[in-house]
Design an enzyme around this catalytic site. Structure first.
Site, PDB file in Angstrom:
ATOM      1  N   GLY A  98      41.993  35.052  42.842  1.00 38.89           N
ATOM      2  CA  GLY A  98      41.313  35.835  43.875  1.00 38.89           C
ATOM      3  C   GLY A  98      41.033  34.954  45.071  1.00 38.89           C
ATOM      4  O   GLY A  98      41.850  34.110  45.434  1.00 38.89           O
ATOM      5  N   HIS A  99      39.836  35.125  45.659  1.00 40.44           N
ATOM      6  CA  HIS A  99      39.446  34.364  46.845  1.00 40.44           C
ATOM      7  C   HIS A  99      37.981  33.966  46.745  1.00 40.44           C
ATOM      8  O   HIS A  99      37.218  34.579  46.008  1.00 40.44           O
ATOM      9  CB  HIS A  99      39.669  35.196  48.114  1.00 40.44           C
ATOM     10  CG  HIS A  99      41.107  35.465  48.384  1.00 40.44           C
ATOM     11  ND1 HIS A  99      41.776  36.538  47.823  1.00 40.44           N
ATOM     12  CD2 HIS A  99      42.021  34.792  49.126  1.00 40.44           C
ATOM     13  CE1 HIS A  99      43.034  36.509  48.223  1.00 40.44           C
ATOM     14  NE2 HIS A  99      43.208  35.463  49.018  1.00 40.44           N
ATOM     15  N   TYR A 113      32.824  33.971  44.649  1.00 40.08           N
ATOM     16  CA  TYR A 113      34.164  33.947  44.085  1.00 40.08           C
ATOM     17  C   TYR A 113      34.506  35.382  43.723  1.00 40.08           C
ATOM     18  O   TYR A 113      33.926  35.949  42.804  1.00 40.08           O
ATOM     19  CB  TYR A 113      34.222  33.054  42.848  1.00 40.08           C
ATOM     20  CG  TYR A 113      34.194  31.583  43.166  1.00 40.08           C
ATOM     21  CD1 TYR A 113      35.378  30.863  43.295  1.00 40.08           C
ATOM     22  CD2 TYR A 113      32.994  30.917  43.342  1.00 40.08           C
ATOM     23  CE1 TYR A 113      35.355  29.508  43.594  1.00 40.08           C
ATOM     24  CE2 TYR A 113      32.961  29.561  43.643  1.00 40.08           C
ATOM     25  CZ  TYR A 113      34.139  28.867  43.761  1.00 40.08           C
ATOM     26  OH  TYR A 113      34.119  27.533  44.055  1.00 40.08           O
ATOM     27  N   CYS A 114      35.418  35.984  44.457  1.00 43.62           N
ATOM     28  CA  CYS A 114      35.847  37.365  44.258  1.00 43.62           C
ATOM     29  C   CYS A 114      37.136  37.309  43.432  1.00 43.62           C
ATOM     30  O   CYS A 114      38.189  36.915  43.936  1.00 43.62           O
ATOM     31  CB  CYS A 114      36.082  38.003  45.624  1.00 43.62           C
ATOM     32  SG  CYS A 114      36.540  39.721  45.558  1.00 43.62           S
ATOM     33  N   ILE A 115      37.032  37.677  42.159  1.00 45.11           N
ATOM     34  CA  ILE A 115      38.091  37.410  41.190  1.00 45.11           C
ATOM     35  C   ILE A 115      38.684  38.708  40.648  1.00 45.11           C
ATOM     36  O   ILE A 115      37.962  39.652  40.335  1.00 45.11           O
ATOM     37  CB  ILE A 115      37.529  36.559  40.027  1.00 45.11           C
ATOM     38  CG1 ILE A 115      36.883  35.268  40.561  1.00 45.11           C
ATOM     39  CG2 ILE A 115      38.600  36.258  38.990  1.00 45.11           C
ATOM     40  CD1 ILE A 115      37.815  34.334  41.308  1.00 45.11           C
TER      41      ILE A 115
END
Length: 142
Positions: A98-99, A113-115
């Site tokens: 992710g980002h 943390y966008c996973i």
């Protein structure tokens, strides 16, 4: 330890981890999952995040304030879709996760943390010992 071979991935898991894809928001396994445990890399089984650091961000994907171990995460500049973002990949399997953004909870360091759920596997707290992750119990509040 939980892990998969690339050949065992379903279409969405492959799209996300191997082709840098993104699963739909609010339509993925862990976006609103808050059970106590850890999240591991779906391919390598390496521990990446804990439920202790998961928070509701209203973005539609699992969000964490920090990685369990920075050595298991690789951050790269991502200039796709006309944006400049920081991509997060797993170190061992080189899977797209992710980002990471700087709009997370300030009291937890400010990161989000966008996973993608398709890139991770949840291990419940009460299964950590049995599945070979017993050394991570120390990361949880009693």
């Amino acid at each position: 330890m939980i892990k998969k071979n690339k050949e065992e991935l379903n279409d969405m898991e492959y799209l996300v981890t191997q082709e840098n894809g993104t699963e739909p928001p609010f339509q993925n396994e862990y976006w609103n999952h808050f059970e106590k445990g850890i999240y591991v890399d779906k391919l390598s089984g390496k521990p990446l995040f804990t439920s202790e650091d998961k928070f509701e961000s209203n973005c539609g994907w699992p969000s964490f304030s920090k990685a369990l171990n920075d050595d298991e995460i690789v951050e790269l500049v991502d200039k796709s879709f006309g944006m400049i973002r920081t991509e997060v990949r797993s170190e061992k399997a080189n899977s797209h996760l992710g980002h990471v953004f700087n709009d997370g909870p300030k009291e937890k360091g400010g990161l989000r943390y966008c996973i993608n759920s398709a890139a991770i596997q949840f291990i419940p707290y009460d299964k950590l010992e049995e599945l070979g992750y017993g050394d991570l119990i120390k990361h949880f509040k009693k």
